[in-house]
Design an enzyme around this catalytic site. Structure first.
Site, PDB file in Angstrom:
ATOM      1  N   GLU A   1       0.786  -1.242   0.000  1.00  0.00           N
ATOM      2  CA  GLU A   1       0.000   0.000   0.000  1.00  0.00           C
ATOM      3  C   GLU A   1       0.815   1.288   0.000  1.00  0.00           C
ATOM      4  OE1 GLU A   1       0.252  -2.173   2.682  1.00  0.00           O
ATOM      5  OE2 GLU A   1       0.287  -1.085   4.577  1.00  0.00           O
TER       6      GLU A   1
ATOM      7  N   GLU B   1      -5.567  -2.630  -0.594  1.00  0.00           N
ATOM      8  CA  GLU B   1      -4.449  -1.676  -0.626  1.00  0.00           C
ATOM      9  C   GLU B   1      -4.972  -0.242  -0.661  1.00  0.00           C
ATOM     10  OE1 GLU B   1      -1.889  -3.130   0.200  1.00  0.00           O
ATOM     11  OE2 GLU B   1      -2.461  -5.160  -0.426  1.00  0.00           O
TER      12      GLU B   1
ATOM     13  N   HIS C   1      -6.050   0.948   2.750  1.00  0.00           N
ATOM     14  CA  HIS C   1      -4.929   1.273   3.641  1.00  0.00           C
ATOM     15  C   HIS C   1      -4.614   2.767   3.626  1.00  0.00           C
ATOM     16  CE1 HIS C   1      -3.275  -2.262   5.507  1.00  0.00           C
ATOM     17  NE2 HIS C   1      -2.978  -2.902   4.387  1.00  0.00           N
TER      18      HIS C   1
ATOM     19  N   GLU D   1      -3.782  -3.929   9.591  1.00  0.00           N
ATOM     20  CA  GLU D   1      -4.139  -5.095   8.763  1.00  0.00           C
ATOM     21  C   GLU D   1      -5.509  -5.671   9.114  1.00  0.00           C
ATOM     22  OE1 GLU D   1      -2.830  -5.458   6.120  1.00  0.00           O
ATOM     23  OE2 GLU D   1      -0.836  -4.577   6.312  1.00  0.00           O
TER      24      GLU D   1
HETATM   25  N1  TRP Z   1       1.115  -4.386   3.863  1.00  0.00           N
HETATM   26  C1  TRP Z   1       0.920  -5.383   2.849  1.00  0.00           C
HETATM   27  C2  TRP Z   1      -0.554  -5.671   2.840  1.00  0.00           C
HETATM   28  O1  TRP Z   1      -1.084  -6.380   3.565  1.00  0.00           O
HETATM   29  C3  TRP Z   1       1.675  -6.637   3.141  1.00  0.00           C
HETATM   30  C4  TRP Z   1       2.994  -6.801   2.470  1.00  0.00           C
HETATM   31  C5  TRP Z   1       3.246  -6.678   1.169  1.00  0.00           C
HETATM   32  C6  TRP Z   1       4.203  -7.218   3.045  1.00  0.00           C
HETATM   33  N2  TRP Z   1       4.544  -6.998   0.921  1.00  0.00           N
HETATM   34  C7  TRP Z   1       5.154  -7.330   2.047  1.00  0.00           C
HETATM   35  C8  TRP Z   1       4.586  -7.529   4.329  1.00  0.00           C
HETATM   36  C9  TRP Z   1       6.445  -7.734   2.291  1.00  0.00           C
HETATM   37  C10 TRP Z   1       5.876  -7.925   4.576  1.00  0.00           C
HETATM   38  C11 TRP Z   1       6.810  -8.040   3.580  1.00  0.00           C
HETATM   39  O2  TRP Z   1      -1.296  -5.091   2.180  1.00  0.00           O
HETATM   40 ZN    ZN Z   2      -2.696  -4.966   4.283  1.00  0.00          ZN
END
Ligand code: TRP
Ligand code: ZN
Length: 879
Positions: free
Chosen positions: A269, A303, A306, A325
């Site tokens: 995001e 996304e 977020h 989350e």
């Molecule tokens: N914040 C992301 C989501 O849930 C999750 C995420 C994407 C992530 N790529 C990552 C977490 C790499 C750890 C490592 O939408």
């Molecule tokens: Zn997320």
């Protein structure tokens, strides 16, 4: 590679940083092997901090080129790849730091920090990837305003993107060009992103609720533009929905999405520049299934949502991960429910929760929704944080009611805008608007494990009263032996013999609110008066809490609920447990080498449901789908023999198929649709029903013709893949299977996301030689361990979705798999550790397999070099 330091991070140790970074100016001289990053940071010493306090910046595999403080070369510092410690700093605050680092995007195969995917420069910074770009206070409570200047070869990288709004762009000498982006919203480093490369795009506009025009762009590999239109549509619907339901408006002039093919997770995001695994962007009827379309809609929404839940209000520290989350998953579930059938979506949510989160919560990797400690944060992007986190938001809403829920969220978005917040901050908003204490409810965030709620009831005809007792108990989880009773909202109904819900006005016993019983003690009873006949109980309607339920219902009561429960989830649940129990009973017979046999009422019920036109297609499909082998294993709980489960399940499948053959064929034929493919929920429901019927027909026909016909005539991937899987799994020896697999391979060899399906179908084939199949798939020219989607399509599918093939009794698949984990770990620890977690339920296997798996895990534990990710998972699994 970074190896494990064994350090444990604890929530109770949180303290704010001594320094703040108010402004971050980044300059990237992009080069495939030698990218030079100049970071100009405006740093402020926090009030009360000693003038001699050192500034300690995080790094990860960094090479420092130069360091200046207030424009002069720094002298008193120590730089190593993991840490930059500056000992003497100006007394005057703020001061500026200029850090130059050199990084290599091409050799970065962890897919964290700045890396290359198909010749595109891209970044992934959550959770701790930014420190692989420059030295920084890489923690979510340090918010900074970013200006980013990108410079690259114009031919190689005509597109230059970063967060925020584009300020300036232009040509330079030597075929290079630049762009400068400015993001006015202070953000933590994990939300930083850049993308540079030669990409195609589609564009659109979104007029916001206050009348601003937002430019929308989706960037994809050239040639894939047309496959991004569904994602664009989902984006616009998400933006409108967040305005209409939550009053949240987008806050930049531009919103960009980029699809990349090498990505560890679903999507990210980053502020104004979401980066996606292309699996969640690209779709057309020929290459994407209905599940893919639904996934795109959900992840695009996730996304986007977020932007408020995570970006405008972020997390104080990574222990608070569920703050963004859990809430965002909840919001994307609600969005999908509004776009599709709410009842069907709820059942799908619960299926995922039970398949992913329950085994986590009941095994060695169990942890609270808000963990108290971690060794590697990447290992806490879990079903517990995401899916159970979402269930907690849902319960909160049930407990305080819709009105207070929306009021509380409004307050949260206003009160904490621009903050790095905690779960306590969040909960406080709902206490303030409702005047209700949520202390007891908040225990859900800290106590791991799935409570078991036991239901007993006693009807007294003489006094026309029903006494209902609910008890709760939670088993110990790692590090938490003593469990306290939780606040569990149990939605319920009493059903009369006419099949209608009995009006419940009041009860003796506290905590009845509408149709919800608030269970707060270890045991609680309620007495309902004026109940003129013995009702049938429907408990945990809508799956109102993430708990197990134990209730002894008679066979007749179960069948009654299967036909009459007004709650669609309740109906599905009871049908599912009828099937599961029938299979389990026969597992026991098979174990004792007795013949299997099934009560004919279940096949009768399913035949009846298949042709019930009052029910929507998707719901019928869900009811007709047998529990997966893994679901049955979970219901059994221990001493699992996957072969017995499969055999018993196959026997029930065949009993249902035989009994329903005629009805299924008629219903299947009636679903043949001449209209061209559309991805909407209704049409998808028809295809889902068609697929489950085709499976029964394949069994009763005992001939692949009908399946092959569907494979050949399908005008969409959903129908085609359903047929391909049946051919490959049930008629493997038949020429039709060989031909279909070859045809598919030929048609889709240039479409990686479709080839993932081809690999995965074969890796999931239940057979004693599945390991050999997997080994030969890995020799295919299109196989690669470097691309996470491809690696998961073979290894993930094999370990997670081929119970009999993977759990062969000689343990060979285990050693093969764990060796590969070690190989992958050297390149991409996150991928390795995620694949490894598929073994989390190993202790529930029967002793022979369990011992084999244990030895395989011990080989990992003893390996010389392990990433913190794999070390942490292995040690917790073996503990
Ligand atoms: N914040 C992301 C989501 O849930 C999750 C995420 C994407 C992530 N790529 C990552 C977490 C790499 C750890 C490592 O939408
Ligand atoms: Zn997320």
């Amino acid at each position: 590679m970074r190896t494990d330091t064994g350090h444990v991070f604890r929530l109770e140790d949180y303290r704010p940083s001594d320094y703040l970074i108010r402004k971050t100016e980044l300059d990237f001289q992009l080069d495939p092997e030698k990218t030079i990053v100049t970071a100009r940071l405006t740093i402020e010493r926090r009030d009360g901090v000693s003038l001699t306090a050192p500034l300690i910046l995080d790094g990860d595999e960094l090479e420092l080129v130069s360091l200046q403080i207030n424009g002069l070369p720094a002298t008193d510092y120590v730089a190593d790849p993991e840490l930059l410690t500056i000992n003497s700093l100006p007394q005057q605050s703020p001061f500026t730091l200029e850090i130059v680092t050199r990084i290599n995007p091409t050799t970065n195969r962890q897919l964290m920090g700045l890396y290359r995917s198909s010749n595109i420069y891209t970044t992934q910074c959550e959770a701790e990837g930014f420190r692989r770009i420059t030295y920084f206070l890489d923690r979510p409570d340090v918010l900074s305003v970013y200006t980013v200047r990108l410079e690259a070869d114009k031919q190689a990288a005509p597109i230059l993107l970063s967060n925020g709004n584009l300020q300036e762009a232009g040509e330079l000498v030597d075929g290079r060009h630049y762009a400068r982006w400015y993001d006015p919203h202070p953000k933590p480093s994990y939300l930083f992103a850049l993308v540079a490369g030669d990409l195609g795009s589609i564009s659109d506009q979104f007029p916001t609720m206050s009348g601003k025009q937002v430019a929308l762009n989706i960037y994809v590999e050239h040639g894939n533009e047309a496959r991004a239109t569904y994602a664009m549509d989902a984006l616009k619907r998400s933006m409108r929905w967040d305005e209409e339901v939550y009053g949240r408006e987008y806050d930049l002039d531009i919103f960009n999405i980029v699809a990349v093919s090498d990505f560890n997770m679903g999507a990210m995001e980053n502020k104004g520049l979401n980066i996606f695994n292309d699996k969640y962007v690209l779709a057309d009827p020929q290459t994407a299934t209905d599940t893919d379309y639904a996934g795109i809609e959900a992840v695009i929404a996730h996304e986007y949502f977020h932007n408020w839940a995570g970006n405008r209000i972020t997390c104080r520290d990574w222990f608070q991960l569920c703050l963004k989350e859990g809430l965002t998953v909840y919001r994307d579930h609600e969005f999908s429910s509004d776009m599709r059938s709410r009842a069907v979506h709820r059942i799908d949510e619960v299926k995922v929760l039970k398949a992913q989160q329950f085994p986590e919560d009941g095994g060695p990797l169990a942890h609270p929704v808000r963990p108290k400690e971690y060794r590697e944060i990447n290992n806490f992007y879990t079903a517990t944080v995401y899916e159970k986190g979402s269930e907690l938001i849902r319960m909160l809403r049930t407990i305080i009611g819709d009105e207070n829920f929306y009021k509380g969220l409004d307050l949260y978005f206003i009160r904490h805008d621009g903050d790095a917040a905690t779960i306590e901050d969040f909960i406080k908003c709902f206490e303030d608007v409702s005047g209700q204490s949520l202390t007891h409810f908040a225990l859900w965030y800290d106590q791991a494990g799935t409570p078991l709620v036991t239901v007993t009831s006693d009807y007294d005809a003489a006094s026309q009263s029903l006494r209902l007792t609910l008890e709760q108990k939670t088993e110990p989880t790692p590090g938490q032996c003593e469990k306290q009773p939780m606040h569990i909202p149990v939605k319920f109904g009493l059903i009369g013999t006419d099949g209608k819900d009995i009006e419940i006005s009041s009860s003796e016993g506290s905590g009845l609110q509408g149709d919800v019983l608030h269970l707060r003690e270890a045991s609680q009873s309620w007495t309902f008066r004026n109940i003129t006949e013995k009702p049938v109980l429907s408990v945990l309607r809508d799956f109102s809490a993430p708990v197990h339920v134990a209730q002894s219902l008679s066979r007749d009561e179960q069948l009654f609920l299967a036909r009459h429960d007004s709650d669609a989830f309740g109906r599905w649940q009871v049908i599912h447990s009828l099937m599961s129990n029938a299979i389990i009973a026969n597992v026991e017979k098979l174990r004792l080498q007795q013949a299997t046999g099934f009560d004919p009422v279940l096949p009768e019920l399913l035949a009846e449901l298949a042709q019930d036109e009052t029910l929507d297609h998707a719901f019928r499909a869900l009811c007709l789908t047998l529990p997966e082998e893994a679901d049955i294993a979970r219901d059994i709980g221990s001493n699992i023999d996957p072969d017995l489960i499969r055999n018993s399940r196959e026997a029930l499948l065949s009993a249902i198929a035989t009994h329903g053959a005629e009805i299924f064929a008629k219903t299947y034929d009636g679903l043949q649709d001449a209209a061209p493919f559309t991805p909407d929920a209704d049409s998808a429901g028809k295809r889902a029903l068609k697929a489950v019927l085709l499976q029964y027909l394949a069994v009763s026909d005992n001939d692949p013709q009908r399946v092959y016909d569907q494979f050949i005539s399908a005008d969409n991937m959903t129908d085609k893949l359903a047929a391909l899987a049946l051919l490959a799994h049930r008629f493997y020896e038949h020429d039709f299977a060989t031909r279909a697999l070859a045809q598919f391979e030929q048609d889709y060899s240039a479409v990686p996301l479709a080839m993932d399906k081809w690999f995965s179908v074969q890796a999931r084939r239940p057979a004693s030689d599945a390991l050999e199949v997997v080994q030969s798939l890995m020799k295919h020219p299109l196989f690669s361990l470097d691309n996470p989607n491809r690696a998961r399509s073979v290894l993930g599918a094999f370990a997670a979705s081929n119970p009999t093939g993977f759990n062969r009794q000689d343990g060979q698949a285990y050693t093969f798999f764990t060796q590969l984990i070690l190989t992958i770990d050297r390149e991409n620890p996150q991928l390795a550790s995620r694949l490894l977690t598929t073994l989390r339920s190993w202790k529930t296997l029967e002793p022979v397999r369990r011992e084999h798996l244990k030895s395989a895990l011990e080989v990992i534990a003893q390996a010389e070099k392990l990433s913190p990710d794999v070390r942490d998972i292995t040690e917790r699994m073996l503990a």
